[in-house]
Design a protein around this motif. Structure first.
Motif, PDB file in Angstrom:
ATOM      1  N   GLN A 125       4.729  11.447  -6.313  1.00 40.92           N
ATOM      2  CA  GLN A 125       3.364  11.045  -5.983  1.00 40.92           C
ATOM      3  C   GLN A 125       3.324   9.608  -5.457  1.00 40.92           C
ATOM      4  O   GLN A 125       3.995   8.722  -5.960  1.00 40.92           O
ATOM      5  N   THR A 126       2.501   9.393  -4.440  1.00 46.01           N
ATOM      6  CA  THR A 126       2.334   8.058  -3.872  1.00 46.01           C
ATOM      7  C   THR A 126       1.275   7.296  -4.657  1.00 46.01           C
ATOM      8  O   THR A 126       0.160   7.800  -4.865  1.00 46.01           O
ATOM      9  N   LEU A 127       1.614   6.099  -5.098  1.00 49.03           N
ATOM     10  CA  LEU A 127       0.654   5.271  -5.832  1.00 49.03           C
ATOM     11  C   LEU A 127      -0.357   4.658  -4.880  1.00 49.03           C
ATOM     12  O   LEU A 127      -1.559   4.683  -5.124  1.00 49.03           O
ATOM     13  N   TYR A 128       0.140   4.114  -3.791  1.00 50.97           N
ATOM     14  CA  TYR A 128      -0.729   3.536  -2.773  1.00 50.97           C
ATOM     15  C   TYR A 128       0.124   3.189  -1.553  1.00 50.97           C
ATOM     16  O   TYR A 128       1.350   3.277  -1.596  1.00 50.97           O
ATOM     17  N   GLU A 129      -0.548   2.854  -0.470  1.00 50.19           N
ATOM     18  CA  GLU A 129       0.163   2.483   0.751  1.00 50.19           C
ATOM     19  C   GLU A 129       0.126   0.970   0.908  1.00 50.19           C
ATOM     20  O   GLU A 129      -0.928   0.343   0.753  1.00 50.19           O
ATOM     21  N   LEU A 130       1.265   0.402   1.214  1.00 51.84           N
ATOM     22  CA  LEU A 130       1.371  -1.042   1.393  1.00 51.84           C
ATOM     23  C   LEU A 130       1.292  -1.374   2.877  1.00 51.84           C
ATOM     24  O   LEU A 130       1.936  -0.727   3.701  1.00 51.84           O
ATOM     25  N   MET A 131       0.451  -2.347   3.203  1.00 50.42           N
ATOM     26  CA  MET A 131       0.276  -2.801   4.591  1.00 50.42           C
ATOM     27  C   MET A 131      -0.132  -1.649   5.502  1.00 50.42           C
ATOM     28  O   MET A 131       0.411  -1.473   6.597  1.00 50.42           O
ATOM     29  N   GLY A 132      -1.046  -0.836   5.022  1.00 47.96           N
ATOM     30  CA  GLY A 132      -1.534   0.302   5.793  1.00 47.96           C
ATOM     31  C   GLY A 132      -2.133  -0.114   7.123  1.00 47.96           C
ATOM     32  O   GLY A 132      -2.772  -1.164   7.234  1.00 47.96           O
ATOM     33  N   GLY A 133      -1.931   0.701   8.140  1.00 50.22           N
ATOM     34  CA  GLY A 133      -2.462   0.413   9.462  1.00 50.22           C
ATOM     35  C   GLY A 133      -1.602  -0.515  10.287  1.00 50.22           C
ATOM     36  O   GLY A 133      -1.961  -0.847  11.424  1.00 50.22           O
ATOM     37  N   THR A 134      -0.483  -0.970   9.740  1.00 46.50           N
ATOM     38  CA  THR A 134       0.416  -1.862  10.480  1.00 46.50           C
ATOM     39  C   THR A 134       1.739  -1.147  10.745  1.00 46.50           C
ATOM     40  O   THR A 134       1.993  -0.051  10.241  1.00 46.50           O
ATOM     41  N   LEU A 135       2.563  -1.787  11.528  1.00 42.87           N
ATOM     42  CA  LEU A 135       3.880  -1.237  11.837  1.00 42.87           C
ATOM     43  C   LEU A 135       4.722  -1.063  10.577  1.00 42.87           C
ATOM     44  O   LEU A 135       5.561  -0.170  10.493  1.00 42.87           O
ATOM     45  N   PHE A 136       4.439  -1.909   9.570  1.00 42.25           N
ATOM     46  CA  PHE A 136       5.252  -1.906   8.362  1.00 42.25           C
ATOM     47  C   PHE A 136       4.600  -1.143   7.206  1.00 42.25           C
ATOM     48  O   PHE A 136       4.922  -1.372   6.033  1.00 42.25           O
ATOM     49  N   ALA A 137       3.686  -0.248   7.512  1.00 39.57           N
ATOM     50  CA  ALA A 137       3.031   0.554   6.475  1.00 39.57           C
ATOM     51  C   ALA A 137       4.071   1.340   5.680  1.00 39.57           C
ATOM     52  O   ALA A 137       4.947   1.983   6.253  1.00 39.57           O
ATOM     53  N   SER A 138       4.003   1.257   4.344  1.00 41.31           N
ATOM     54  CA  SER A 138       4.995   1.906   3.487  1.00 41.31           C
ATOM     55  C   SER A 138       4.307   2.515   2.275  1.00 41.31           C
ATOM     56  O   SER A 138       3.421   1.908   1.669  1.00 41.31           O
ATOM     57  N   GLN A 139       4.728   3.718   1.928  1.00 49.78           N
ATOM     58  CA  GLN A 139       4.186   4.390   0.755  1.00 49.78           C
ATOM     59  C   GLN A 139       4.924   3.892  -0.494  1.00 49.78           C
ATOM     60  O   GLN A 139       6.153   3.923  -0.542  1.00 49.78           O
ATOM     61  N   ILE A 140       4.156   3.468  -1.471  1.00 48.40           N
ATOM     62  CA  ILE A 140       4.735   2.945  -2.709  1.00 48.40           C
ATOM     63  C   ILE A 140       4.709   4.030  -3.769  1.00 48.40           C
ATOM     64  O   ILE A 140       3.653   4.554  -4.132  1.00 48.40           O
TER      65      ILE A 140
END
Length: 634
Positions: free
Chosen positions: A197-212
């Motif tokens: 399960q994904t807790l949240y997305e880091l830097m969403g909407g950017t090139l570096f968006a990452s699922q935490i």
């Protein structure tokens, strides 16, 4: 010095005179000249001169090989001709500027060298397994296939553990601690967490968006697949070695055995997951964005960019920023026209390797190139890269050029990848349109791979030359081998005593280490090089050192002098202290120790001698300050 004046004059006369000399340094056996015009040098005359072993012209240097007397000849040249030394003489690395790329290549090559054999073997197993399946000799769902796949994939999957070991040797870190870091990177549970399960997305909407997926003490952790990865573990061990030394410096001796690795692992592994991994991930995403932008501008230019640099991306793990683009294109459009341009890289690499294999006279290189070529045919190029071309960086660059040409061909003909599947020759079916059964893409893929292969081969074959290395004969092995050396200057001045003549069986037998002994003329023990005091006896009669390059030394002043309980000894340093070359470590009263009935013969031993090819003591009868006492053959 007078005994070498004539030799020095002969050398200077036949290299074109002192006006032709830009600079001169020396290493273990060679005078290294940089000349304005090497054509002015009379090489054949120098080669036939008594006192000169041979002449080597390599790397922009005119190298006159002297042997053990090179230091004296060097000093004579400086004295007689008034030439200024531009650097203190020392080992090869210390006496020439090395660029960042050279340092990187030297480091990576050194880390991979010990595992090249099994790396090539595993690659061959993977390739032959794929061939057996393609020829319908074995069933891809059968047990034979599963076992062979395990044999071929096992080493690659757990590569970070093996590289942890070799990187530890390179960076002087505890080997098992480094392997622990590598094991954490491929811990099976991580794969399950990445699918969770994904807790949240880091830097969403950017090139570096990452699922935490997880956090560590509240810090987001960006997970990635480290199986078969190279760069993360090397960087982790590099920093881990520094962290380990800092911890060891302040840790009480009684606790070092378990507390140093405990603290090191607790710092290095989270640091790798939190910092090193994310940086590699974001760098990969940036590369992917750049590649897509170039393709939109010019497909052929993108083919040159992606194809030419693909092997570099793989080395740094940056290709993970491109693979998602390929997968996304296949799933959305039914094909990928962008990242497919990497395909020629494998064939350019093996084209270069084949040329080297056919041209080289080095039996070891030929033996390594053969399995590297075979595994490369099936798409496994790590043995070729790390064992053959990267250490000889010119030929690695040629392979990149061939790959870039192949990438341009693929882009020009609009070749598309319809299935993400096999590597090497088994990648050809991936170009068949699975909807229309059009096989034209496969033919263009074969053409591109052939062009890449021929480019690598044709460029390499006429220009390849074996690197010129100087061979030395090991005093114990009794056979010639190419070696690197580290020099240990004498920590004590006096008359040389062979280790076998030391009046103590433990020292004389070599059970405590290999080295030599000195009957001191004065009462000082000085640091033979920059090093750290790792063991200091309270009586002051002995000290254990580890040099900055990892050589462990034991200096034991006198025989049975521990019984003096510190009398006549004055200690000038503390345990854990980092000392500089020439710094006084211990002072002792030679005459009073002798008067008390004890021998002052001082063994100087390399206690971790099993890690090196040979330990060669000086052949001098008397040793003075700054004289070489021991040569460690690496």
């Amino acid at each position: 010095m007078k005994k070498y004046e004539q030799l020095a004059k002969t050398i200077m006369e036949n290299i074109g005179g002192e006006k032709n000399v830009i600079s001169v340094t020396h290493c273990i056996t060679r005078l290294r000249f940089k000349l304005h015009d090497e054509n002015k040098a009379k090489t054949e005359i120098l080669k036939s001169t008594d006192g000169i072993v041979t002449v080597v012209q390599s790397g922009g240097q005119y190298q006159v090989v002297i042997g053990n007397a090179v230091g004296d000849v060097y000093d004579t040249i400086l004295d007689v001709f008034g030439i200024s030394a531009n650097k203190e003489a020392g080992n090869d690395v210390a006496n020439k500027k090395i660029g960042l790329l050279d340092r990187f290549i030297d480091t990576v090559s050194g880390i991979f060298t010990p595992v090249l054999g099994v790396l090539a073997a595993s690659g061959m197993v993977k390739g032959f397994t794929a061939l057996l399946v393609a020829l319908s000799i074995i069933d891809a769902k059968g047990g034979t296939y599963q076992i062979l796949t395990t044999v071929g994939d096992g080493f690659f999957y757990f590569l970070p553990i093996f590289l942890g070991l070799t990187a530890a040797r390179k960076f002087k870190m505890s080997e098992f601690t480094a392997m622990g870091v590598g094991a954490a990177l491929v811990y099976p549970t991580l794969s399950a967490i990445m699918k969770g399960q994904t807790l949240y997305e880091l830097m969403g909407g950017t090139l570096f968006a990452s699922q935490i997926k997880i956090e560590f003490i509240g810090i987001p952790v960006i997970l990635m697949n480290y199986a078969s990865s190279v760069i993360p573990i090397i960087i982790a061990v590099y920093f881990g070695a520094k962290i380990e030394r800092i911890i060891a410096k302040f840790m009480p001796t009684v606790l070092k055995g378990f507390m140093v690795p405990f603290c090191t692992l607790l710092i290095v592994i989270p640091l790798t997951f939190i910092v090193i991994g994310p940086i590699a991930t974001w760098a990969g995403q940036l590369v992917g964005a750049v590649a897509t932008g170039i393709f939109n501008l010019s497909p052929v230019l993108a083919g040159i960019f992606i194809g030419g640099l693909w092997q570099v991306f793989v080395m740094f793990g940056l290709h993970w920023g491109l693979v998602p683009i390929m997968l996304n294109n296949v799933s959305v459009m039914g094909f990928d026209p962008v990242i497919v341009t990497y395909f020629g890289a494998t064939f350019a690499q093996i084209g270069v390797v084949l040329a080297i294999m056919l041209r080289t006279k080095d039996k070891k290189l030929k033996a390594l190139a053969a399995p590297a070529f075979i595994s490369g045919i099936f798409g496994v190029t790590e043995p070729a890269i790390y064992g053959v071309t990267l250490p000889r960086k010119k030929y690695f660059i040629i392979s990149c050029i061939g790959a870039g040409i192949g990438g341009a061909v693929i882009a020009f003909f609009g070749v598309k990848l319809f299935v993400f599947g096999g590597l090497g020759i088994f990648g050809y079916p991936c170009f068949i349109n699975t909807v229309t059964n059009d096989v034209s893409g496969m033919y263009y893929g074969i053409l591109a791979s052939a062009v890449s292969f021929l480019a690598g081969f044709v460029i390499t074959f006429p220009i390849y030359r074996d690197e010129k290395n100087i061979t030395m004969t090991s005093s114990t092995a009794g056979k010639e081998q190419i070696v690197k050396q580290e020099i240990i200057k004498t920590p004590i001045m006096g008359k040389i005593v062979p280790l076998g003549d030391v009046p103590d069986e433990a020292f004389a037998s070599g059970v405590l280490g290999k080295g030599i002994a000195v009957d001191p003329l004065n009462g000082q023990v000085i640091a033979p090089t920059d090093c750290t005091v790792v063991t200091l006896f309270s009586t002051g009669h002995a000290v254990g050192l580890i040099t900055d390059k990892g050589i462990e030394l034991l200096i034991h002043v006198g025989i049975d002098t521990v019984k003096l309980e510190g009398k006549y000894f004055t200690v000038k340093i503390k345990q854990g202290e980092h000392v500089k070359k020439g710094q006084i470590l211990i002072e002792f009263d030679v005459e009073k120790i002798k008067a008390a009935g004890y021998s002052t013969i001082t063994p100087v031993l390399v206690t971790n001698h099993t890690e090196y090819l040979d330990i060669i003591p000086t052949n001098k009868k008397e040793i003075k300050k700054d004289d070489t006492l021991i040569t460690v053959v690496i």
